[in-house]
Design a protein around this motif. Structure first.
Motif: not given
Lengths: 220, 126
Positions: A101-103, A133-141, A179-181
Motif C-alpha cells: 500500500l505504501t509503495a 537526485e540526492q533529495h527526493p521531494t516525496i511528500d511522506i507526510r 527513493w528507497t530511503g
C-alpha cells in the motif's frame, strides 16, 4: 479491535494474521474480508499472490483488491464503494500488506483511485531524479496522512481490522538510493502510527507471535 | 533441538557458549563446515549461510536439515534473521531469503525452545 501483525520476509506473519482474523470471524459469526494491496504485476508478485491464495483457500475469505486510496473505497459514492461498504460493515477485515500500500501510494501513479493517487508518479520521479537526485521531494507526510485516513475509515466500518505490515528496517538506509530511503522512513513511521492505533500489536518471528503491545481487554 | 535467532552481531554465538556451556570447537560454522562436522557438533552457527550453500548445490534445505536432525537431534541451530531489510533486487537473493525464512518457520515449530538474541540478551520466545 485493531490488530497489527508485523515481521520480516517469510516470517509466517500472513498465516498468523489469517488465523487470528479467522478466529475473530468465527467468534462473532462475522464475514471475513481480505483486502489485497499487492499489484499482480511481474512473476514474483504473481507467485506470492498465488501462495497467499493457497494459504487462504477454504478459510472463507472474500477477496477485495485495492492498491491505493483506501479511504475513497470506504467513503466514496461509486458502486464499488457501496458494494464494499455492504461487505465490510461489521465484518472482520484483513489488510495485506502495508509494504505494498505504501509503495503504491508513493510510486504507482496509475492505480485505481482517481486523481489523488501516487504522491509521486513515475514521470515526476524521472524528472526529479535528474534535477535533484540526492533529495527526493516525496511528500511522506501526505502519503502517511492518506494511508492513515484509509485505515481510520476501515476501522470505523469493520468490527475488527487485522493489518499486516513488514519489517524492512534492520539494514538501515545508508546503502539505498534516496527513493528507497524515503520509502523505509515512510513505512517505519506508519508502523509507529499503526501501533499507536492498534489495540494489540504482534511481531511474528518464524511463526512465533511475540506481542509488543498487549490487548488490555484480554488480559487477566 | 534448540533454535537461536536474531540479527547479525547480536552475540548469538556467545549466548550459546555461555548458556549451553560449550567450547568454540563444539560449534560448526555453516559457512564452511562439512556434513560430518555438523553431525558431530553440539551447535551449528550461521545456518543462513548453510542454507545458501545447500541452495547453490541444488539441495532442498528443508529436507537437508531434517536429515541432519535425524542424526543429531540435540543440535542447537543458530541463524541470522536475514528477512528484516528491503527485499533485494537480485532474484537469487530473494529466493534465499524466502527459502531460509520458511525453513526457519519449520525449525521454530520443531524446536523445544526458541531463543531470540538482541544485543547479547537472549529472550525465550518458545
Amino acid at each position: 479491535m485493531i490488530l497489527l501483525v508485523t515481521g520480516g520476509s517469510a516470517s509466517g506473519k500472513s498465516e498468523y494474521a489469517e488465523n487470528r482474523a479467522l478466529q475473530m470471524a468465527k467468534e462473532g459469526k462475522r464475514p471475513l474480508i481480505y483486502l489485497a494491496a499487492m499489484m499482480p504485476f511481474g512473476k514474483d508478485a504473481e507467485k506470492r499472490i498465488e501462495r497467499h491464495r493457497q494459504l487462504r483457500a477454504g478459510k472463507g475469505f472474500e477477496t477485495v483488491e485495492r492498491y491505493t486510496a483506501v479511504e475513497a473505497l470506504c467513503r466514496g459514492d461509486g458502486p464499488d464503494s457501496e458494494a464494499f461498504r455492504n461487505q465490510a460493515k461489521g465484518a472482520v477485515v484483513m489488510l495485506e500488506c502495508m509494504s505494498n500500500l505504501t509503495a503504491n501510494e508513493m510510486f504507482s501513479g496509475s492505480g485505481n483511485s482517481g486523481d489523488n493517487t501516487g504522491a509521486y508518479s513515475r514521470g515526476q520521479a524521472d524528472r526529479a531524479q535528474n534535477e535533484e537526485e540526492q533529495h527526493p521531494t516525496i511528500d511522506i507526510r501526505k502519503v502517511q496522512d492518506r494511508i492513515m485516513k484509509g485505515i481510520d475509515a476501515l476501522a470505523e466500518m469493520a468490527e475488527h481490522l487485522v493489518i499486516v505490515s513488514i519489517n524492512v528496517f534492520d539494514e538501515g538506509v545508508q546503502q539505498y538510493d534516496p527513493w528507497t530511503g524515503a520509502y523505509i522512513q515512510c513505512l517505519g513511521e506508519l508502523n509507529q502510527m499503526l501501533t499507536e492505533r492498534a489495540d494489540e500489536a504482534v511481531e511474528v518471528i518464524y511463526s512465533i507471535p511475540v506481542a509488543y503491545k498487549e490487548d488490555v481487554r484480554c488480559s487477566h | 533441538m534448540k533454535f537461536v535467532t536474531g540479527g547479525c552481531y547480536q552475540g548469538k554465538q556467545q549466548w550459546v557458549l555461555t548458556h549451553e556451556k560449550l567450547l568454540q570447537s563444539q560449534i560448526a560454522d555453516g559457512a564452511v563446515c562439512s556434513a560430518k562436522e555438523i553431525k558431530d557438533a553440539k551447535a551449528l552457527d550461521h545456518f543462513h549461510l548453510l542454507v545458501q550453500r545447500w541452495m547453490l548445490a541444488d539441495k532442498n534445505p528443508s529436507e537437508e536439515i531434517e536429515s541432519v536432525l535425524r542424526s543429531n537431534p540435540g543440535l542447537i541451530i543458530i541463524t541470522d534473521e536475514i528477512g528484516g531489510g528491503i527485499v533485494p533486487m537480485d532474484p537469487k537473493e530473494r529466493e534465499w531469503r524466502e527459502v531460509h525464512g520458511r525453513v526457519c518457520c519449520q525449525l521454530a515449530e520443531r524446536a523445544d525452545c526458541v531463543i531470540r538474541v538482541i544485543a547479547g540478551i537472549g529472550q525465550r520466545i518458545k
